[in-house]
Design a protein around this motif. Structure first.
Motif, PDB file in Angstrom:
ATOM      1  N   SER A  40       0.830  -1.206   0.000  1.00  0.00           N
ATOM      2  CA  SER A  40       0.000   0.000   0.000  1.00  0.00           C
ATOM      3  C   SER A  40       0.867   1.260   0.000  1.00  0.00           C
ATOM      4  O   SER A  40       0.528   2.247  -0.646  1.00  0.00           O
ATOM      5  CB  SER A  40      -0.951   0.014   1.203  1.00  0.00           C
ATOM      6  N   CYS A  41       1.979   1.234   0.733  1.00  0.00           N
ATOM      7  CA  CYS A  41       2.874   2.402   0.739  1.00  0.00           C
ATOM      8  C   CYS A  41       3.387   2.678  -0.668  1.00  0.00           C
ATOM      9  O   CYS A  41       3.487   3.829  -1.099  1.00  0.00           O
ATOM     10  CB  CYS A  41       4.050   2.184   1.683  1.00  0.00           C
ATOM     11  N   LYS A  42       3.698   1.616  -1.390  1.00  0.00           N
ATOM     12  CA  LYS A  42       4.161   1.772  -2.776  1.00  0.00           C
ATOM     13  C   LYS A  42       3.021   2.320  -3.649  1.00  0.00           C
ATOM     14  O   LYS A  42       3.219   3.283  -4.396  1.00  0.00           O
ATOM     15  CB  LYS A  42       4.633   0.411  -3.287  1.00  0.00           C
ATOM     16  N   LEU A  80       4.155   6.639  -0.864  1.00  0.00           N
ATOM     17  CA  LEU A  80       4.531   7.261   0.406  1.00  0.00           C
ATOM     18  C   LEU A  80       5.973   6.910   0.751  1.00  0.00           C
ATOM     19  O   LEU A  80       6.463   5.825   0.408  1.00  0.00           O
ATOM     20  CB  LEU A  80       3.567   6.794   1.505  1.00  0.00           C
ATOM     21  N   PRO A  81       6.678   7.833   1.438  1.00  0.00           N
ATOM     22  CA  PRO A  81       8.115   7.652   1.671  1.00  0.00           C
ATOM     23  C   PRO A  81       8.403   6.696   2.828  1.00  0.00           C
ATOM     24  O   PRO A  81       8.713   7.113   3.943  1.00  0.00           O
ATOM     25  CB  PRO A  81       8.594   9.075   2.002  1.00  0.00           C
ATOM     26  N   VAL A  82       8.294   5.410   2.524  1.00  0.00           N
ATOM     27  CA  VAL A  82       8.495   4.384   3.544  1.00  0.00           C
ATOM     28  C   VAL A  82       9.555   3.403   3.054  1.00  0.00           C
ATOM     29  O   VAL A  82       9.548   3.026   1.878  1.00  0.00           O
ATOM     30  CB  VAL A  82       7.176   3.620   3.806  1.00  0.00           C
ATOM     31  N   VAL A  83      10.485   3.031   3.942  1.00  0.00           N
ATOM     32  CA  VAL A  83      11.328   1.865   3.660  1.00  0.00           C
ATOM     33  C   VAL A  83      11.113   0.849   4.773  1.00  0.00           C
ATOM     34  O   VAL A  83      10.841   1.209   5.915  1.00  0.00           O
ATOM     35  CB  VAL A  83      12.837   2.217   3.573  1.00  0.00           C
ATOM     36  N   GLY A  84      11.218  -0.415   4.408  1.00  0.00           N
ATOM     37  CA  GLY A  84      11.098  -1.485   5.389  1.00  0.00           C
ATOM     38  C   GLY A  84      12.472  -2.025   5.740  1.00  0.00           C
ATOM     39  O   GLY A  84      13.405  -1.943   4.940  1.00  0.00           O
ATOM     40  N   SER A 140      -5.743  -2.030   3.407  1.00  0.00           N
ATOM     41  CA  SER A 140      -4.468  -1.528   3.932  1.00  0.00           C
ATOM     42  C   SER A 140      -4.189  -0.118   3.420  1.00  0.00           C
ATOM     43  O   SER A 140      -3.430   0.621   4.048  1.00  0.00           O
ATOM     44  CB  SER A 140      -3.319  -2.487   3.591  1.00  0.00           C
ATOM     45  N   ASP A 141      -4.813   0.289   2.303  1.00  0.00           N
ATOM     46  CA  ASP A 141      -4.667   1.687   1.876  1.00  0.00           C
ATOM     47  C   ASP A 141      -5.249   2.616   2.949  1.00  0.00           C
ATOM     48  O   ASP A 141      -4.638   3.631   3.310  1.00  0.00           O
ATOM     49  CB  ASP A 141      -5.393   1.942   0.541  1.00  0.00           C
TER      50      ASP A 141
END
Ligand SMILES: *Cc1c(COP(=O)(O)O)cnc(C)c1O
Length: 545
Positions: free
Chosen positions: A38-40, A44-48, A521-522
């Motif tokens: 969902s982040c992709k 959105l600026p997220v890294v796992g 999840s969005d």
């Protein structure tokens, strides 16, 4: 979004991105996988941050005696893109060097995974949640301390560190020690890092909230030379990872409204600084919802929706036949139950009273079970054995499908008619498989636990199993008895008659799919950015002023 969203680093022990990439074990990982997708999708600026699990999680088969046998599943390494920097952490006095890999192959936001460079250190990442206490702490050192060092080495800018579960807690110690190296006192370091940390708690079950002896953590190298008195202030003695995560974070969340109430009560006195709000989990509709079901819903075409459902059911029944050679009847009610094999979920509640269960089977109910136990959990293994026994006693009516994974999860949450959920309230924190079912018009029949109180309109989009006051019964035995009775009455008097009435069933399916739009999840990720992350970054901005 009109503001600049904060940059988030999300730490999780497991990621359920694909059945071909088994670095997950269950609900926590599947949630993390959906979160990353969902982040992709929402850019959105997220890294796992996570670990490369060598054997992946296990593949489950049944022995001839009907006991689960778990075999390592080899990992498809072709999706691992090596990064240049190597970082190191200290594990029990030994310098362990870590390679960093990037994974972007599953429509996910960038995921960085760590793995020991040297074969002799790979015991640490051999088996997800495997091994003993030393293994667990070593794994957590890699994830938390190694994870922060990897982000630094890669030059990834981070505003908010999200600890998804207490496993990542040592990342907080690493952030504190960075400040200590700049000359900050413990107190000042804590004040400075705290606005950058948020935390999600996932279970009210005691065993899911890890506790370690401080002496053990020190010996393993997890404590980065913080003083015992400082460690005790964070996590107590013995050291509780969840309590420490709450004390280190500026905000925390539980995974459903009811879980929020439970968690606030459970952690009262600990969570004063980091109020535990509820952000209800969600699932990635792009992965979990059948295309044809979605289209028929949008065009409000009930016959098309029913036939799309029938096609999903046929796909499931043919997979069942291939795997177990059991032949189920596509015209009869198919009840699905796929859960981790653990006592509080009460997989065998349907069979609490054999005579009443048999009467339901005689009236055309069929039931399909799936679920893994932890290889070392003898109670869970026994539970799988009991399910396999039920299959033997009721051939053609009860089936146990081995090796519940993402693939089987998709087939089951699309192809059953109803999705059964019978936890001991309030121990099921959320229960996301019910959301997957709901978005395919598979009707939930569930105890009012986890997310279901927020979704259920009884008789409109599914049903609640509710025995008045059953969670106040003095013992599990009486509570189980009452809940089983409520389940039988519901199935006999409401579910089976509704199933016989196709137009009514289609209307309920529509109600279910409509309701499920609140459980994507969005939506969850937007909620994270709107409250959990942004509030913390706003506090940050305020404190900088
Ligand atoms: C969705 C999912 C889960 C989590 O669902 P619960 O309802 O929490 O049990 C676990 N395992 C798999 C394979 C899933 O797809």
């Amino acid at each position: 979004m009109s503001y600049d969203p904060p940059r988030v680093a999300y730490f999780c022990m497991e990621y359920g991105l694909s059945e071909t990439f088994p670095i997950y074990s269950g609900g926590l990982g599947v949630l993390a996988g959906d979160f990353m997708r969902s982040c992709k999708a929402l850019d959105l600026p997220v890294v796992g941050v996570g670990l490369v699990w060598a054997d992946g999680y296990t593949t489950q088969a049944l022995s001839s005696k009907g006991f689960p046998e778990d075999h390592p599943t080899p990992l498809d390494r072709s999706v691992l893109i090596p990064e240049k920097p190597v970082v190191s952490v200290n594990v029990a006095g030994r310098e362990v060097h870590l390679n960093i890999f990037r994974v972007e192959a599953f429509d996910n936001a960038t995921l960085y995974l760590l793995e020991p460079v040297e074969a002799r250190d790979r015991w640490i990442t051999k088996r997800l949640y495997g091994g003993g206490k030393d293994d667990r702490v070593a794994q957590e050192i890699l994830l938390g301390i190694g994870g922060v060092r990897a982000l630094r080495a890669l030059g990834v800018g981070v505003d908010v560190y999200h600890f998804n579960e207490g496993h990542a807690l040592f990342a907080g110690l690493e952030l504190l020690s960075e400040k200590r190296a700049q000359g900050f006192s413990f107190e000042r370091a804590w004040e400075t890092v705290r606005p950058h940390i948020v935390f999600t708690t996932h279970t009210p079950v005691d065993a899911g909230n890890e506790v370690h002896e401080i002496e053990h953590l020190q010996r393993m190298g997890a404590t980065l030379n913080f003083k015992e008195s400082e460690l005790v202030r964070l996590g107590g003695d013995p050291f509780n990872m969840t309590a420490a995560a709450l004390r280190l974070s500026t905000r925390a969340n539980a995974v459903a409204e009811l879980h929020g109430e439970t968690a606030r009560h459970m952690w009262r006195g600990v969570n004063d600084g980091a109020p535990i709000n509820a952000i209800t989990n969600g699932v990635d509709h792009r992965v979990w919802q059948d295309r044809n079901i979605a289209n028929a819903f949008v065009t409000a075409d009930d016959p098309a929706m029913l036939s799309a459902h029938d096609a999903c059911k046929c796909a499931l029944l043919s997979e069942i036949e291939t795997r177990t050679s059991a032949i189920l009847n596509p015209d009869l009610l198919l009840i699905g139950f796929a859960r981790r094999a653990t006592a509080y979920k009460r997989a065998t509640l349907f069979f609490h009273d054999r005579l009443r269960a048999e009467a339901l089977l005689d009236r055309g109910a069929q039931i399909v079970f799936a679920g893994k136990s932890h290889p070392k959990d003898s109670g869970g293994r026994e539970l799988v054995h009991q399910l396999a026994e039920l299959e033997r006693i009721y051939p053609g009516q009860v089936v146990f499908i081995p090796n519940y994974d993402l693939h089987l999860g998709r087939l089951l949450t699309r192809g059953c008619d109803i999705w059964l959920n019978t936890p001991r309230r309030p121990l099921e924190a959320c229960g996301t498989s019910g959301m997957k079912a709901a978005m395919n018009g598979v009707l939930n029949v569930s105890i009012l636990d986890g997310w279901w109180p927020e979704g259920c309109e009884h008789g409109q989009n599914g049903w609640k199993i509710e025995a008045p006051g059953s969670d106040a019964y003095p013992s599990n035995k009486e509570g189980d008895e009452a809940d089983a009775r409520a389940l039988y009455e519901l199935l006999e008097n409401e579910v089976l008659p509704a199933f016989a009435d196709r137009p009514r069933w289609a209307k309920m399916m529509r109600g279910s799919i409509e309701m499920s739009r609140r459980f994507t999840s969005d939506r969850m990720v937007r909620d994270y950015f709107a409250s959990l992350y942004t509030e913390s970054s706003q506090k940050l901005a305020a404190s900088a002023r």
